[in-house]
Design a protein around this motif. Structure first.
Motif, PDB file in Angstrom:
ATOM      1  N   LYS A  89       0.853  -1.186   0.000  1.00  0.00           N
ATOM      2  CA  LYS A  89       0.000   0.000   0.000  1.00  0.00           C
ATOM      3  C   LYS A  89       0.888   1.234   0.000  1.00  0.00           C
ATOM      4  N   LEU A  90       0.558   2.183  -0.872  1.00  0.00           N
ATOM      5  CA  LEU A  90       1.184   3.499  -0.925  1.00  0.00           C
ATOM      6  C   LEU A  90       0.058   4.514  -0.815  1.00  0.00           C
ATOM      7  N   GLU A  91       0.075   5.335   0.252  1.00  0.00           N
ATOM      8  CA  GLU A  91      -1.073   6.201   0.530  1.00  0.00           C
ATOM      9  C   GLU A  91      -0.605   7.612   0.878  1.00  0.00           C
ATOM     10  N   SER A  92      -1.236   8.585   0.247  1.00  0.00           N
ATOM     11  CA  SER A  92      -0.871   9.989   0.424  1.00  0.00           C
ATOM     12  C   SER A  92      -2.050  10.794   0.931  1.00  0.00           C
ATOM     13  N   GLY A  93      -1.815  11.660   1.906  1.00  0.00           N
ATOM     14  CA  GLY A  93      -2.846  12.574   2.371  1.00  0.00           C
ATOM     15  C   GLY A  93      -2.822  13.859   1.568  1.00  0.00           C
ATOM     16  N   VAL A  94      -3.994  14.378   1.234  1.00  0.00           N
ATOM     17  CA  VAL A  94      -4.088  15.611   0.452  1.00  0.00           C
ATOM     18  C   VAL A  94      -5.021  16.598   1.147  1.00  0.00           C
ATOM     19  N   ASN A  95      -4.886  17.859   0.773  1.00  0.00           N
ATOM     20  CA  ASN A  95      -5.700  18.931   1.322  1.00  0.00           C
ATOM     21  C   ASN A  95      -6.584  19.487   0.216  1.00  0.00           C
ATOM     22  N   VAL A  96      -7.889  19.246   0.301  1.00  0.00           N
ATOM     23  CA  VAL A  96      -8.782  19.704  -0.762  1.00  0.00           C
ATOM     24  C   VAL A  96      -8.988  21.216  -0.706  1.00  0.00           C
ATOM     25  N   ALA A  97      -8.616  21.854   0.402  1.00  0.00           N
ATOM     26  CA  ALA A  97      -8.781  23.302   0.515  1.00  0.00           C
ATOM     27  C   ALA A  97      -7.753  24.057  -0.317  1.00  0.00           C
ATOM     28  N   ASP A  98      -6.509  23.526  -0.409  1.00  0.00           N
ATOM     29  CA  ASP A  98      -5.482  24.250  -1.152  1.00  0.00           C
ATOM     30  C   ASP A  98      -4.633  23.359  -2.059  1.00  0.00           C
ATOM     31  N   GLY A  99      -4.930  22.053  -2.101  1.00  0.00           N
ATOM     32  CA  GLY A  99      -4.203  21.153  -2.989  1.00  0.00           C
ATOM     33  C   GLY A  99      -2.881  20.658  -2.455  1.00  0.00           C
ATOM     34  N   GLY A 100      -2.521  21.010  -1.225  1.00  0.00           N
ATOM     35  CA  GLY A 100      -1.253  20.581  -0.656  1.00  0.00           C
ATOM     36  C   GLY A 100      -1.354  19.227   0.021  1.00  0.00           C
ATOM     37  N   LEU A 101      -0.276  18.832   0.705  1.00  0.00           N
ATOM     38  CA  LEU A 101      -0.264  17.604   1.481  1.00  0.00           C
ATOM     39  C   LEU A 101      -0.918  17.843   2.825  1.00  0.00           C
ATOM     40  N   ASN A 102      -1.572  16.820   3.359  1.00  0.00           N
ATOM     41  CA  ASN A 102      -2.246  16.929   4.650  1.00  0.00           C
ATOM     42  C   ASN A 102      -2.547  15.514   5.143  1.00  0.00           C
ATOM     43  N   ASN A 103      -3.014  15.412   6.380  1.00  0.00           N
ATOM     44  CA  ASN A 103      -3.447  14.119   6.934  1.00  0.00           C
ATOM     45  C   ASN A 103      -2.368  13.055   6.807  1.00  0.00           C
ATOM     46  N   SER A 104      -1.121  13.427   7.075  1.00  0.00           N
ATOM     47  CA  SER A 104      -0.003  12.501   6.907  1.00  0.00           C
ATOM     48  C   SER A 104       1.181  13.007   7.713  1.00  0.00           C
ATOM     49  N   ASN A 105       2.342  12.375   7.523  1.00  0.00           N
ATOM     50  CA  ASN A 105       3.543  12.868   8.198  1.00  0.00           C
ATOM     51  C   ASN A 105       4.203  14.006   7.428  1.00  0.00           C
ATOM     52  N   GLY A 106       3.564  14.452   6.353  1.00  0.00           N
ATOM     53  CA  GLY A 106       4.069  15.566   5.557  1.00  0.00           C
ATOM     54  C   GLY A 106       4.796  15.165   4.304  1.00  0.00           C
ATOM     55  N   ASN A 107       5.071  13.863   4.130  1.00  0.00           N
ATOM     56  CA  ASN A 107       5.723  13.379   2.917  1.00  0.00           C
ATOM     57  C   ASN A 107       4.689  12.949   1.884  1.00  0.00           C
ATOM     58  N   LEU A 108       5.162  12.699   0.645  1.00  0.00           N
ATOM     59  CA  LEU A 108       4.240  12.393  -0.447  1.00  0.00           C
ATOM     60  C   LEU A 108       3.380  11.175  -0.140  1.00  0.00           C
ATOM     61  N   PHE A 109       4.001  10.081   0.268  1.00  0.00           N
ATOM     62  CA  PHE A 109       3.234   8.911   0.691  1.00  0.00           C
ATOM     63  C   PHE A 109       3.404   8.753   2.205  1.00  0.00           C
ATOM     64  N   GLY A 110       3.019   9.793   2.900  1.00  0.00           N
ATOM     65  CA  GLY A 110       3.270   9.892   4.335  1.00  0.00           C
ATOM     66  C   GLY A 110       2.209   9.298   5.225  1.00  0.00           C
ATOM     67  N   ARG A 111       1.195   8.657   4.663  1.00  0.00           N
ATOM     68  CA  ARG A 111       0.202   7.967   5.476  1.00  0.00           C
ATOM     69  C   ARG A 111       0.578   6.499   5.651  1.00  0.00           C
ATOM     70  N   GLN A 112       0.781   5.823   4.530  1.00  0.00           N
ATOM     71  CA  GLN A 112       1.174   4.419   4.564  1.00  0.00           C
ATOM     72  C   GLN A 112       2.082   4.122   3.365  1.00  0.00           C
TER      73      GLN A 112
END
Length: 365
Positions: A89-112
């Motif tokens: 599994k490769l999982e990335s958190g995103v921010n729908v408010a501004d298109g940035g990273l979110n809901n993660s450790n801050g890295n591209l695949f920072g969730r899992q």
């Protein structure tokens, strides 16, 4: 969620389209694209000024992830034969408010970001993953670890992303035997001359007979090490958790106790519980309350309570509304919402009573 198997942090499982990929002879493989897009409008009667810690007045803001964390990922699975499967599994958190990273450790695949082998022996997993401690938090939350007004708020308030996003980790999950399942994880930290720096380990034991479920979990993490993430994930703390749930038809009741002993910070006890009820198959209502107390100074305490209603417009799209209140005493600063942006963030609250609510839409693909 975890809603994830968590959602931290917490996202619901979703049906996804399968993209077939070439596989070796006598094996079947697939890669699945999946994700959640969740946005809301949040209203709070009081907002914390990040510079002064004081009340900055009422605020209305567009927020990412009002119910579940917005994210996308790839999940792969190959049948190796003999009951053995390889999964990733490769999982990335995103921010729908501004298109940035979110809901993660801050890295591209920072969730899992992990690879696993699963069979009759259980499951062995290596890579960035959720700890057994956090998975227990998700299981014991009557509001499914909602981003607004759930046990996720005091958790992140205490230890940020530590225990949710565990890097360099190895874990083992037993098969379910007579309703029992155990999980163990170690995050291999270390630095020159100090093997234990940044080391993290966690254990859990769960029993579930379909009606009654009970769970105990443990977490111990050291500071330091060579893992550096944009969002803090190596806050040194010791965590304990106990809880149970009972299900009768469409009604589920949950109660839990959690302890967060944070180095250089509060040593908090969190008592929580609530109900989740499906009025109709497409209409869910839930509510919960969490009392947090500083063991070293009981004058520092807070109570957070929230209710929510989720209406499924389709199998993929949910309309939701949530209402909550938090009352902080002493130096406690529990907030209402997990929106991770520095601006308009409601994760940290102010002294006194704050009321808030949000309405939003979640789409799962």
């Amino acid at each position: 969620m975890l809603k994830t198997s968590v959602s931290l942090a917490c996202a619901a499982a979703s049906g996804c389209a399968l993209l077939c990929v070439p596989a070796a002879a006598h094996a079947e493989g697939s890669v699945t694209l999946y994700g959640i897009v969740d946005g809301s409008v949040l209203v709070t009667s009081r907002t914390r000024d990040s510079a002064t810690g004081q009340n900055d007045g009422a605020r209305v803001s567009v927020t990412d992830s009002g119910l579940s964390p917005s994210m996308f990922g790839l999940a792969g699975k190959e049948d190796l034969g003999g009951g053995l499967t390889a999964e990733f599994k490769l999982e990335s958190g995103v921010n729908v408010a501004d298109g940035g990273l979110n809901n993660s450790n801050g890295n591209l695949f920072g969730r899992q970001a992990w690879l696993a082998l699963r069979g009759d022996f259980g499951e062995v997993k290596t890579g960035l993953q959720y700890s057994p401690f956090f998975l227990a938090l998700y299981d014991l939350d009557p509001r499914g670890c909602s981003q607004f007004g759930s046990s996720l708020v005091p958790y992140l308030n205490n230890v940020v992303g530590t225990g949710i996003f565990n890097a360099n980790a190895l874990s083992y999950s037993t098969p379910v035997l007579a309703g029992f399942q155990g999980r163990a994880m170690i995050g291999l930290g270390g630095e020159a001359g100090n093997f234990s720096a940044g080391r993290q380990y966690s254990l859990s034991l769960r029993y579930d007979n379909g009606t009654l479920a009970a769970q105990a979990a443990f977490y111990d993490g050291n500071g330091g090490g060579t893992v550096a993430t944009p969002l803090p994930t190596t806050v040194p703390f010791i965590g304990r958790m106990l809880g149970a749930s009972y299900k009768i038809g469409s009604l589920t009741a949950k109660a839990s106790f959690a302890s967060y002993k944070v180095a250089g910070g509060f040593s908090s006890n969190v008592y929580g519980g609530g109900l989740d009820y499906f009025v109709l198959p497409q209409f869910d209502v839930n509510g919960g309350a969490w009392f947090t107390s500083d063991r070293n100074d009981t004058g520092n305490h807070s109570i957070l309570a929230a209710i929510g209603a989720n209406y499924l417009l389709s199998r993929a799209t949910t309309l939701y509304a949530q209402l909550g209140v938090v009352d902080n005493h002493g130096a406690m600063n529990t907030g209402l919402d997990v929106d991770g942006r520095a601006v308009d963030s409601a994760l940290y609250g102010v002294h006194g009573t704050t009321v808030g609510g949000n309405v939003g839409v979640r789409h799962i693909f």
